[in-house]
Design a protein around this motif. Structure first.
Motif, PDB file in Angstrom:
ATOM      1  N   GLU A 162       0.851  -1.190   0.000  1.00 36.68           N
ATOM      2  CA  GLU A 162       0.000   0.000   0.000  1.00 36.68           C
ATOM      3  C   GLU A 162       0.888   1.241   0.000  1.00 36.68           C
ATOM      4  OE1 GLU A 162      -2.887   0.072   3.077  1.00 36.68           O
ATOM      5  OE2 GLU A 162      -3.703  -1.907   2.614  1.00 36.68           O
ATOM      6  N   GLY A 163       0.475   2.225  -0.799  1.00 39.36           N
ATOM      7  CA  GLY A 163       1.243   3.459  -0.849  1.00 39.36           C
ATOM      8  C   GLY A 163       2.438   3.362  -1.776  1.00 39.36           C
ATOM      9  N   LEU A 164       3.198   4.445  -1.836  1.00 36.43           N
ATOM     10  CA  LEU A 164       4.331   4.530  -2.748  1.00 36.43           C
ATOM     11  C   LEU A 164       5.489   3.663  -2.260  1.00 36.43           C
ATOM     12  CD1 LEU A 164       5.344   6.103  -5.288  1.00 36.43           C
ATOM     13  CD2 LEU A 164       6.385   7.723  -3.686  1.00 36.43           C
ATOM     14  N   ASN A 165       6.120   2.934  -3.204  1.00 42.33           N
ATOM     15  CA  ASN A 165       7.329   2.178  -2.898  1.00 42.33           C
ATOM     16  C   ASN A 165       8.508   3.139  -3.052  1.00 42.33           C
ATOM     17  OD1 ASN A 165       9.674   0.506  -3.062  1.00 42.33           O
ATOM     18  ND2 ASN A 165       8.377  -1.244  -3.560  1.00 42.33           N
ATOM     19  N   ALA A 166       9.028   3.619  -1.924  1.00 42.27           N
ATOM     20  CA  ALA A 166      10.059   4.650  -1.958  1.00 42.27           C
ATOM     21  C   ALA A 166      11.323   4.172  -2.660  1.00 42.27           C
ATOM     22  CB  ALA A 166      10.387   5.096  -0.532  1.00 42.27           C
ATOM     23  N   ALA A 167      11.709   2.906  -2.445  1.00 40.85           N
ATOM     24  CA  ALA A 167      12.926   2.382  -3.070  1.00 40.85           C
ATOM     25  C   ALA A 167      12.779   2.310  -4.586  1.00 40.85           C
ATOM     26  CB  ALA A 167      13.260   1.012  -2.496  1.00 40.85           C
TER      27      ALA A 167
ATOM     28  N   SER B 270      -2.563   3.234  -6.022  1.00 42.33           N
ATOM     29  CA  SER B 270      -3.492   2.308  -5.359  1.00 42.33           C
ATOM     30  C   SER B 270      -4.194   1.378  -6.344  1.00 42.33           C
ATOM     31  CB  SER B 270      -4.523   3.080  -4.541  1.00 42.33           C
ATOM     32  OG  SER B 270      -5.274   3.956  -5.358  1.00 42.33           O
ATOM     33  N   ALA B 271      -4.567   1.885  -7.536  1.00 41.79           N
ATOM     34  CA  ALA B 271      -5.263   1.039  -8.502  1.00 41.79           C
ATOM     35  C   ALA B 271      -4.375  -0.110  -8.967  1.00 41.79           C
ATOM     36  CB  ALA B 271      -5.715   1.874  -9.704  1.00 41.79           C
ATOM     37  N   LEU B 272      -3.073   0.155  -9.122  1.00 34.22           N
ATOM     38  CA  LEU B 272      -2.139  -0.902  -9.521  1.00 34.22           C
ATOM     39  C   LEU B 272      -1.999  -1.954  -8.431  1.00 34.22           C
ATOM     40  CD1 LEU B 272       0.755   1.110 -11.192  1.00 34.22           C
ATOM     41  CD2 LEU B 272      -0.919  -0.370 -12.293  1.00 34.22           C
ATOM     42  N   GLN B 273      -1.873  -1.517  -7.197  1.00 36.84           N
ATOM     43  CA  GLN B 273      -1.723  -2.460  -6.093  1.00 36.84           C
ATOM     44  C   GLN B 273      -2.983  -3.310  -5.937  1.00 36.84           C
ATOM     45  OE1 GLN B 273      -0.684   0.674  -3.398  1.00 36.84           O
ATOM     46  NE2 GLN B 273       1.501   0.234  -3.493  1.00 36.84           N
TER      47      GLN B 273
ATOM     48  N   SER C 200      -2.662   1.719 -17.159  1.00 34.79           N
ATOM     49  CA  SER C 200      -1.576   0.772 -16.962  1.00 34.79           C
ATOM     50  C   SER C 200      -1.881  -0.538 -17.674  1.00 34.79           C
ATOM     51  CB  SER C 200      -1.357   0.483 -15.471  1.00 34.79           C
ATOM     52  OG  SER C 200      -1.158   1.667 -14.739  1.00 34.79           O
ATOM     53  N   GLN C 201      -0.837  -1.322 -17.896  1.00 31.31           N
ATOM     54  CA  GLN C 201      -0.988  -2.647 -18.486  1.00 31.31           C
ATOM     55  C   GLN C 201      -0.034  -3.594 -17.756  1.00 31.31           C
ATOM     56  OE1 GLN C 201       0.301  -3.881 -22.692  1.00 31.31           O
ATOM     57  NE2 GLN C 201      -1.869  -3.355 -22.968  1.00 31.31           N
ATOM     58  N   LEU C 202      -0.586  -4.683 -17.217  1.00 29.56           N
ATOM     59  CA  LEU C 202       0.179  -5.643 -16.433  1.00 29.56           C
ATOM     60  C   LEU C 202       0.276  -6.960 -17.189  1.00 29.56           C
ATOM     61  CD1 LEU C 202       1.509  -6.538 -13.728  1.00 29.56           C
ATOM     62  CD2 LEU C 202      -0.797  -7.111 -12.919  1.00 29.56           C
TER      63      LEU C 202
END
Length: 293
Positions: free
Chosen positions: A150-155, A237-240, A278-280
């Motif tokens: 959840e939230g931004l992946n800082a790394a 959030s939509a991607l997660q 996005s496209q996964l």
């Protein structure tokens, strides 16, 4: 498929006091061992090995408190060759050693037995297609990052910011096949999808398998089948949520299972909360069981 997953968990439960044959557990679920581990991790929120260890320590804890077996007998029963190894595992879950727990009648932790069920919400439609793709190469830059649900992946965000303009221009020049443009690729290092587990995070483009680019890393991907999901919503959030729904909803209701390989994501990063498309791409193969069984 959920029925078979629950049958596999029933079998696993019956084997907790002996060595568990994970290949047999996966056979009962009618999927590969690789897919079973990935599915379990996505559905349960923890790796299969962690669940087995916690269930064993739950049962062992009850037997320690009952006092009918010696501590060494309990250790051996649940697969530990020494009292020291058993004590370490026991303490890691319960926060207290087995000897002290028995003497004081301590309150212990418990891992409930799991079963899976479908919760029908009726509000999500997943758009996907199945693509057969020849071998290719991802050319770009990679970094090792922790998983963030959840939230931004800082790394991951820091890795993207670290890319210089020259590298990005070179990538765009080399990318010549679907999925088009600069994308990210995630290569999981273990079967765990728990928060904090490490993965190799690539930023690059898809090229032919023969392409060599000086100064850029290369990831060779063999030919195979891919499930491609289109998504639109607030970033990230939509991607997660899409990743979660693919493993908790789409796979249990389809004949496909995951296979080893990178997960590819093409998206346009925007400000947090802004809408983006996005496209996964998920590597898959035909499963041996029926989707609805």
């Amino acid at each position: 498929m959920l029925e078979r997953l629950n049958q596999a968990l029933d079998h696993l439960e019956a084997c907790l006091d002996q060595e568990v044959d994970m290949a047999e557990v996966a056979r009962i679920a009618a999927v590969s061992e690789y897919h079973f581990r990935r599915m379990f991790s996505a559905l349960a929120g923890m790796p299969l090995t962690v669940y087995v260890r916690r269930r064993r320590m739950t049962l062992a804890g009850a037997e320690v408190l009952a006092g009918e077996l010696t501590l060494l007998d309990v250790a051996v029963r649940y697969g530990y060759g020494s009292g020291e190894a058993f004590a370490r595992a026991f303490r890691s879950m319960h926060g207290i050693g087995p000897g002290e727990a028995r003497r004081t009648g301590a309150v212990l932790s418990a891992q409930p037995r799991m079963s899976f069920r479908v919760v029908v919400e009726g509000s999500t439609t997943m758009r996907y297609r199945i693509v057969e793709k020849a071998s290719f190469r991802v050319v770009g830059r990679k970094a090792r990052v922790p998983l963030v649900h959840e939230g931004l992946n800082a790394a991951a965000a820091a890795h993207v910011r670290s890319l210089d303009e020259r590298a990005i221009v070179r990538m765009k020049e080399l990318g010549d096949r679907e999925p088009e443009g600069v994308l990210s690729a995630v290569v999981y290092l273990t079967d765990s999808r728990e928060e904090g587990a490490e993965a190799d995070y690539w930023v690059g483009v898809v090229t032919g398998p023969e392409v060599v680019a000086e100064g850029l890393d290369a990831l060779d991907v063999p030919a195979g089948t891919w499930a491609v999901f289109d998504n639109h919503g607030p970033y990230p959030s939509a991607l997660q949520e899409l990743w979660r729904d693919v493993f908790t909803q789409w796979f249990p209701s389809n004949r496909y299972t995951t296979r080893p390989g990178p997960e590819l994501l093409r998206t346009r990063p925007v400000e947090i909360g802004a809408e983006t498309g996005s496209q996964l791409w998920i590597p898959v193969e035909q499963g041996s069981g029926s989707a609805g069984a």
